[in-house]
Design an enzyme around this catalytic site. Sequence first.
Site, PDB file in Angstrom:
ATOM      1  N   TYR A   1       0.857  -1.194   0.000  1.00 28.38           N
ATOM      2  CA  TYR A   1       0.000   0.000   0.000  1.00 28.38           C
ATOM      3  C   TYR A   1       0.885   1.232   0.000  1.00 28.38           C
ATOM      4  O   TYR A   1       1.819   1.329   0.792  1.00 28.38           O
ATOM      5  CB  TYR A   1      -0.908   0.033   1.240  1.00 28.38           C
ATOM      6  CG  TYR A   1      -2.363  -0.045   0.838  1.00 28.38           C
ATOM      7  CD1 TYR A   1      -2.935   0.998   0.109  1.00 28.38           C
ATOM      8  CD2 TYR A   1      -3.148  -1.141   1.148  1.00 28.38           C
ATOM      9  CE1 TYR A   1      -4.268   0.922  -0.313  1.00 28.38           C
ATOM     10  CE2 TYR A   1      -4.467  -1.228   0.738  1.00 28.38           C
ATOM     11  CZ  TYR A   1      -5.019  -0.183   0.004  1.00 28.38           C
ATOM     12  OH  TYR A   1      -6.323  -0.263  -0.410  1.00 28.38           O
TER      13      TYR A   1
ATOM     14  N   GLU B   1      -0.440   4.792  -0.632  1.00 27.44           N
ATOM     15  CA  GLU B   1      -1.230   6.007  -0.895  1.00 27.44           C
ATOM     16  C   GLU B   1      -0.349   7.234  -0.724  1.00 27.44           C
ATOM     17  O   GLU B   1       0.437   7.321   0.223  1.00 27.44           O
ATOM     18  CB  GLU B   1      -2.423   6.078   0.063  1.00 27.44           C
ATOM     19  CG  GLU B   1      -3.541   5.132  -0.355  1.00 27.44           C
ATOM     20  CD  GLU B   1      -4.726   5.159   0.606  1.00 27.44           C
ATOM     21  OE1 GLU B   1      -4.559   5.588   1.755  1.00 27.44           O
ATOM     22  OE2 GLU B   1      -5.810   4.725   0.187  1.00 27.44           O
TER      23      GLU B   1
ATOM     24  N   ASP C   1      -5.844  13.993 -25.513  1.00 24.24           N
ATOM     25  CA  ASP C   1      -5.864  12.590 -25.090  1.00 24.24           C
ATOM     26  C   ASP C   1      -5.227  11.782 -26.226  1.00 24.24           C
ATOM     27  O   ASP C   1      -5.857  11.537 -27.252  1.00 24.24           O
ATOM     28  CB  ASP C   1      -7.317  12.178 -24.848  1.00 24.24           C
ATOM     29  CG  ASP C   1      -7.471  10.696 -24.513  1.00 24.24           C
ATOM     30  OD1 ASP C   1      -6.482   9.945 -24.608  1.00 24.24           O
ATOM     31  OD2 ASP C   1      -8.609  10.299 -24.167  1.00 24.24           O
TER      32      ASP C   1
ATOM     33  N   THR D   1      -3.312   6.315 -22.423  1.00 22.59           N
ATOM     34  CA  THR D   1      -3.239   4.966 -21.893  1.00 22.59           C
ATOM     35  C   THR D   1      -1.799   4.501 -22.102  1.00 22.59           C
ATOM     36  O   THR D   1      -1.066   5.061 -22.916  1.00 22.59           O
ATOM     37  CB  THR D   1      -4.173   4.003 -22.666  1.00 22.59           C
ATOM     38  OG1 THR D   1      -3.862   4.115 -24.059  1.00 22.59           O
ATOM     39  CG2 THR D   1      -5.622   4.326 -22.452  1.00 22.59           C
TER      40      THR D   1
ATOM     41  N   LYS E   1      -1.685   0.820 -25.389  1.00 22.71           N
ATOM     42  CA  LYS E   1      -2.006   0.782 -26.829  1.00 22.71           C
ATOM     43  C   LYS E   1      -0.688   0.805 -27.615  1.00 22.71           C
ATOM     44  O   LYS E   1       0.130  -0.089 -27.416  1.00 22.71           O
ATOM     45  CB  LYS E   1      -3.001   1.888 -27.151  1.00 22.71           C
ATOM     46  CG  LYS E   1      -4.332   1.661 -26.389  1.00 22.71           C
ATOM     47  CD  LYS E   1      -5.400   2.684 -26.658  1.00 22.71           C
ATOM     48  CE  LYS E   1      -6.625   2.420 -25.782  1.00 22.71           C
ATOM     49  NZ  LYS E   1      -7.640   3.482 -25.891  1.00 22.71           N
TER      50      LYS E   1
ATOM     51  N   ARG F   1      -1.743  -2.370 -18.952  1.00 19.99           N
ATOM     52  CA  ARG F   1      -3.038  -1.688 -19.006  1.00 19.99           C
ATOM     53  C   ARG F   1      -3.067  -0.592 -17.941  1.00 19.99           C
ATOM     54  O   ARG F   1      -2.938  -0.885 -16.755  1.00 19.99           O
ATOM     55  CB  ARG F   1      -4.123  -2.738 -18.741  1.00 19.99           C
ATOM     56  CG  ARG F   1      -5.511  -2.400 -19.107  1.00 19.99           C
ATOM     57  CD  ARG F   1      -6.322  -3.673 -19.299  1.00 19.99           C
ATOM     58  NE  ARG F   1      -5.988  -4.244 -20.590  1.00 19.99           N
ATOM     59  CZ  ARG F   1      -6.469  -3.770 -21.744  1.00 19.99           C
ATOM     60  NH1 ARG F   1      -7.322  -2.764 -21.777  1.00 19.99           N
ATOM     61  NH2 ARG F   1      -6.089  -4.313 -22.882  1.00 19.99           N
TER      62      ARG F   1
HETATM   63  C1  PLP Z   1      -8.684   3.829 -25.088  1.00 18.09           C
HETATM   64  C2  PLP Z   1      -8.997   5.260 -24.886  1.00 18.09           C
HETATM   65  C3  PLP Z   1      -9.349   5.760 -23.627  1.00 18.09           C
HETATM   66  C4  PLP Z   1      -9.713   4.894 -22.428  1.00 18.09           C
HETATM   67  O1  PLP Z   1      -8.836   4.028 -21.977  1.00 18.09           O
HETATM   68  P1  PLP Z   1      -9.302   2.850 -20.962  1.00 18.09           P
HETATM   69  O2  PLP Z   1      -8.001   2.423 -20.397  1.00 18.09           O
HETATM   70  O3  PLP Z   1      -9.998   1.838 -21.799  1.00 18.09           O
HETATM   71  O4  PLP Z   1     -10.182   3.459 -19.943  1.00 18.09           O
HETATM   72  C5  PLP Z   1      -9.516   7.124 -23.486  1.00 18.09           C
HETATM   73  N1  PLP Z   1      -9.366   7.948 -24.527  1.00 18.09           N
HETATM   74  C6  PLP Z   1      -9.063   7.499 -25.767  1.00 18.09           C
HETATM   75  C7  PLP Z   1      -8.918   8.475 -26.884  1.00 18.09           C
HETATM   76  C8  PLP Z   1      -8.883   6.144 -25.983  1.00 18.09           C
HETATM   77  O5  PLP Z   1      -8.630   5.708 -27.219  1.00 18.09           O
END
Ligand code: PLP
Length: 414
Positions: A54, A56, A200, A226, A229, A235
Amino acid sequence: MDYFNEIEKVDGQVADILKDEIHRQQNVLELIPSENIVTNAVLQAMGSVFTNKYSEGYPNKRYYGGNQFVDLVEQLAIDRAKHLFNAEHANVQPHSGSSANMAVYNALLNPNDCVLGMSLSDGGHLTHGHSVNFSGRTYKFFGYGVKESDCTIDYDNLEKLAKLVKPKMIVCGASAYSREIDFKRIGEICKEAGCLMMADISHISGLVIAKIHQSPFPYADIVTTTTHKTLAGPRGGIILCKKEYSSAIDKAVFPGMQGGPLENIIAAKAVAFYQASKPEFIEYQKNIVINSKKLANELIEKGYKIVSGGTDNHLFLLDLSSIEMGGKTAEDNLDKVNITVNKNMIPFDKRKPTDPSGIRMGTPTITSRGMKEKEMVKVAQYIDSTLRNIGNEAELSKIKLNVEELCKEFPIYQ
Ligand SMILES: *Cc1c(COP(=O)(O)O)cnc(C)c1O
């Protein structure tokens, strides 16, 4: 693989399911562009003893004792993330891309504030203001999108919308958009409108690191991504921002919305960032895009329509309306031959979300396996033959054998 030994001893049921999943991953052409295959090093870090701890708080500011090594690994992840993206500040604790976005909104917006985000139907993400998502329910999102003429982002309209709505923030970035995003232009629009810019880059962060896609910095105030990807890590999510927002962002993640960070995942993020700083990673990202363009071009040559006419990145949308097929039929039949794609709305779609006009596909995973342009010719062939042989189960079985043969040449996790 001895990775299974312990699970097998303790829990045969889970071990069996896990074996089936590895077998599945080995034997399918995974074209879902938001997925990837992580290295054994990333897997090991995720499965490490940091899961026991833990912690935090943040490095050197924890609410629990015994965090001297957790601090080291989290600080390493932070420093590497800042360096990779040329960011002034990094928070590596968000559990996912969605929670990274939620933390940014919590940090910098109030409920009912006006925000602009790219519509889901035009390639945006649920967390960019969709009505069924917390984002759309909490804030007043207005959607912007693409031009009907060429399906590229309508920046002029975004500029007009920003002047009209006077948003507190413009969110940019996409999940199903195959063209380069002009962050500089969006930065100018934000400046003119006096609003915050959040980029994003969940899908394209690997490309940004490799400088194949323009970086959202220095234009964006906040960048989220993320890590699983194109970045090819565990993840999870991260937030990068200018120094002036660092304390608001950190507070919004903890104690604002999360408890203990997943330090095993953070260790794996650190490993992934290290891998992403190597020349091989840049080569890999280049190959992802080369493969994506090749696959798209092969399909165009076979008479298929691609939304916006092609791709600049790792993915594209196949527009099936010209062959009068639904995305669900295409997805289901490609599944039968071990090619995994997802049905997807296309801009100005006349069909419904459960059976839209498009399928989305991308090349991060098959490029991770080592496939090159030569293999893209085959992949395009298999996709084309499948879509031409719907209902012909004998022919589909033959295609499946070819797909499995190709997969065998590019093994994963031996
Ligand atoms: C995949 C994605 C997310 C969300 O990611 P998660 O880990 O699935 O919550 C947010 N924004 C964009 C543009 C994405 O492609």
